[in-house]
Design a protein around this motif. Structure first.
Motif, PDB file in Angstrom:
ATOM      1  N   SER A   1      27.047  47.433   6.749  1.00 11.91           N
ATOM      2  CA  SER A   1      26.432  46.996   5.485  1.00 11.91           C
ATOM      3  C   SER A   1      26.343  48.137   4.486  1.00 11.91           C
ATOM      4  O   SER A   1      25.756  49.177   4.772  1.00 11.91           O
ATOM      5  CB  SER A   1      25.021  46.463   5.735  1.00 11.91           C
ATOM      6  OG  SER A   1      25.061  45.428   6.661  1.00 11.91           O
TER       7      SER A   1
ATOM      8  N   ASP B   1      13.621  43.543  -0.986  1.00 12.17           N
ATOM      9  CA  ASP B   1      13.249  42.134  -0.813  1.00 12.17           C
ATOM     10  C   ASP B   1      11.748  41.907  -0.605  1.00 12.17           C
ATOM     11  O   ASP B   1      11.271  40.787  -0.724  1.00 12.17           O
ATOM     12  CB  ASP B   1      14.028  41.512   0.358  1.00 12.17           C
ATOM     13  CG  ASP B   1      15.481  41.253  -0.027  1.00 12.17           C
ATOM     14  OD1 ASP B   1      15.834  41.573  -1.181  1.00 12.17           O
ATOM     15  OD2 ASP B   1      16.253  40.746   0.809  1.00 12.17           O
TER      16      ASP B   1
ATOM     17  N   THR C   1       9.021  46.250   3.054  1.00  9.71           N
ATOM     18  CA  THR C   1      10.260  46.984   3.365  1.00  9.71           C
ATOM     19  C   THR C   1      10.471  48.159   2.416  1.00  9.71           C
ATOM     20  O   THR C   1      11.013  49.191   2.796  1.00  9.71           O
ATOM     21  CB  THR C   1      11.490  46.044   3.345  1.00  9.71           C
ATOM     22  OG1 THR C   1      11.447  45.238   2.167  1.00  9.71           O
ATOM     23  CG2 THR C   1      11.511  45.145   4.556  1.00  9.71           C
TER      24      THR C   1
ATOM     25  N   TYR D   1      13.707  40.465  18.024  1.00 12.76           N
ATOM     26  CA  TYR D   1      13.360  41.339  16.893  1.00 12.76           C
ATOM     27  C   TYR D   1      13.319  42.799  17.360  1.00 12.76           C
ATOM     28  O   TYR D   1      13.921  43.699  16.767  1.00 12.76           O
ATOM     29  CB  TYR D   1      11.972  40.910  16.418  1.00 12.76           C
ATOM     30  CG  TYR D   1      11.619  41.204  14.984  1.00 12.76           C
ATOM     31  CD1 TYR D   1      11.746  40.226  14.016  1.00 12.76           C
ATOM     32  CD2 TYR D   1      11.108  42.437  14.612  1.00 12.76           C
ATOM     33  CE1 TYR D   1      11.371  40.457  12.702  1.00 12.76           C
ATOM     34  CE2 TYR D   1      10.729  42.686  13.307  1.00 12.76           C
ATOM     35  CZ  TYR D   1      10.869  41.693  12.356  1.00 12.76           C
ATOM     36  OH  TYR D   1      10.499  41.934  11.057  1.00 12.76           O
TER      37      TYR D   1
ATOM     38  N   SER E   1      10.447  38.419   7.723  1.00 11.43           N
ATOM     39  CA  SER E   1      11.860  38.034   7.685  1.00 11.43           C
ATOM     40  C   SER E   1      12.671  39.084   6.910  1.00 11.43           C
ATOM     41  O   SER E   1      13.765  39.477   7.323  1.00 11.43           O
ATOM     42  CB  SER E   1      11.952  36.656   7.030  1.00 11.43           C
ATOM     43  OG  SER E   1      13.220  36.409   6.560  1.00 11.43           O
ATOM     44  N   ALA E   2      12.094  39.591   5.793  1.00 11.27           N
ATOM     45  CA  ALA E   2      12.763  40.658   5.016  1.00 11.27           C
ATOM     46  C   ALA E   2      12.923  41.911   5.877  1.00 11.27           C
ATOM     47  O   ALA E   2      13.964  42.579   5.843  1.00 11.27           O
ATOM     48  CB  ALA E   2      11.949  40.982   3.763  1.00 11.27           C
TER      49      ALA E   2
ATOM     50  N   SER F   1      18.504  44.394  10.722  1.00 14.07           N
ATOM     51  CA  SER F   1      19.858  43.920  11.038  1.00 14.07           C
ATOM     52  C   SER F   1      20.909  44.702  10.270  1.00 14.07           C
ATOM     53  O   SER F   1      21.940  45.096  10.815  1.00 14.07           O
ATOM     54  CB  SER F   1      20.006  42.430  10.706  1.00 14.07           C
ATOM     55  OG  SER F   1      19.205  41.683  11.567  1.00 14.07           O
ATOM     56  N   ALA F   2      20.654  44.923   8.969  1.00 15.66           N
ATOM     57  CA  ALA F   2      21.621  45.640   8.125  1.00 15.66           C
ATOM     58  C   ALA F   2      21.780  47.090   8.594  1.00 15.66           C
ATOM     59  O   ALA F   2      22.882  47.644   8.583  1.00 15.66           O
ATOM     60  CB  ALA F   2      21.175  45.602   6.661  1.00 15.66           C
TER      61      ALA F   2
ATOM     62  N   ASN G   1      15.767  41.411   8.232  1.00 18.01           N
ATOM     63  CA  ASN G   1      17.063  41.553   7.546  1.00 18.01           C
ATOM     64  C   ASN G   1      17.432  43.020   7.344  1.00 18.01           C
ATOM     65  O   ASN G   1      18.596  43.408   7.456  1.00 18.01           O
ATOM     66  CB  ASN G   1      17.044  40.844   6.187  1.00 18.01           C
ATOM     67  CG  ASN G   1      16.934  39.340   6.343  1.00 18.01           C
ATOM     68  OD1 ASN G   1      17.240  38.798   7.402  1.00 18.01           O
ATOM     69  ND2 ASN G   1      16.477  38.653   5.317  1.00 18.01           N
TER      70      ASN G   1
END
Length: 217
Positions: A151, A158, A162, A197, A137-138, A144-145, A141
């Protein structure tokens, strides 16, 4: 002249383990410095002289990885792994000075996201699944950013995954991501979520440049 080195680690329950270390209970720390960025302290790195030696190290490390049985998979990966090959080259320029270039190849195997209702994970398996899903999930994110473009803050910190993949995602790099899908309609929801994803990931645009440091010469 070339120098080629290989290292292999896994992230299991948010702990980093050196897969080339004979002591299976090793735990390594993530560090950062201005010159080399994020790195793993005391990670074993072997000089390799052929693809055969690379394969041998990878096979040795793969046997040390955490796997476990779930209702969906008899040997499910319970960790993310990163096998890194670093290449440094030194060549003479016509004016007699040396040029040093460096690059690395990260081969990353991500554990799959899991639904507790399907894997019937409990106890230790459930704890592993929770950590796997949190780090994926991190990663989502961060992707996405990076794709968003607006962003100011990319949430690399996180998760350990990552942070280690920071330069592979939004950095000076070319990245290929392979998404695995299940063809059965039973896996429809997971297949859709994996495709979303992958679709986000392919919209990241990087501009890699050659890592050449005149100071190194």
């Amino acid at each position: 002249e070339f120098l080629v080195r290989a290292s292999y680690l896994e992230i299991y329950n948010e702990d980093i383990r050196d897969l080339l270390n004979k002591n299976v209970s090793n735990r390594l720390e993530l560090k950062e410095n201005p010159d080399s960025g994020v790195y793993v302290k005391d990670l074993t790195s072997y000089v390799v002289k052929s693809t055969k030696e690379c394969d041998k190290l990878r096979d040795f490390g793969a046997r040390n990885r955490h796997t476990g049985a779930t209702a969906m998979n008899a040997e499910s990966s319970r960790s993310h792994s990163i096998y890194t090959i670093t290449v440094e080259s030194c060549e003479q320029r016509p004016d007699g000075s040396s040029s040093i270039r460096m690059g690395k190849l990260n081969l990353v195997d991500l554990a799959g996201s899991e639904r507790q209702s399907k894997t019937q994970a409990s106890g230790e398996r459930l704890k592993e699944a929770t950590k796997i899903n949190l780090s994926l999930s991190a990663l989502g994110n961060v992707i996405s950013a990076l794709v968003d473009g607006k962003s100011q803050h990319i949430p690399y910190r996180d998760s350990k995954l990552t942070r280690l993949l920071q330069d592979s995602l939004g950095g000076n790099t070319k990245t290929v991501m392979i998404a695995n899908l299940g063809p059965a309609d039973y896996n429809f929801d997971e297949t859709m979520s994996t495709l979303r994803y992958a679709n986000r990931a392919k919209n990241i645009k990087n501009k890699p440049k050659i890592n050449e440091d005149p100071k190194d010469a």
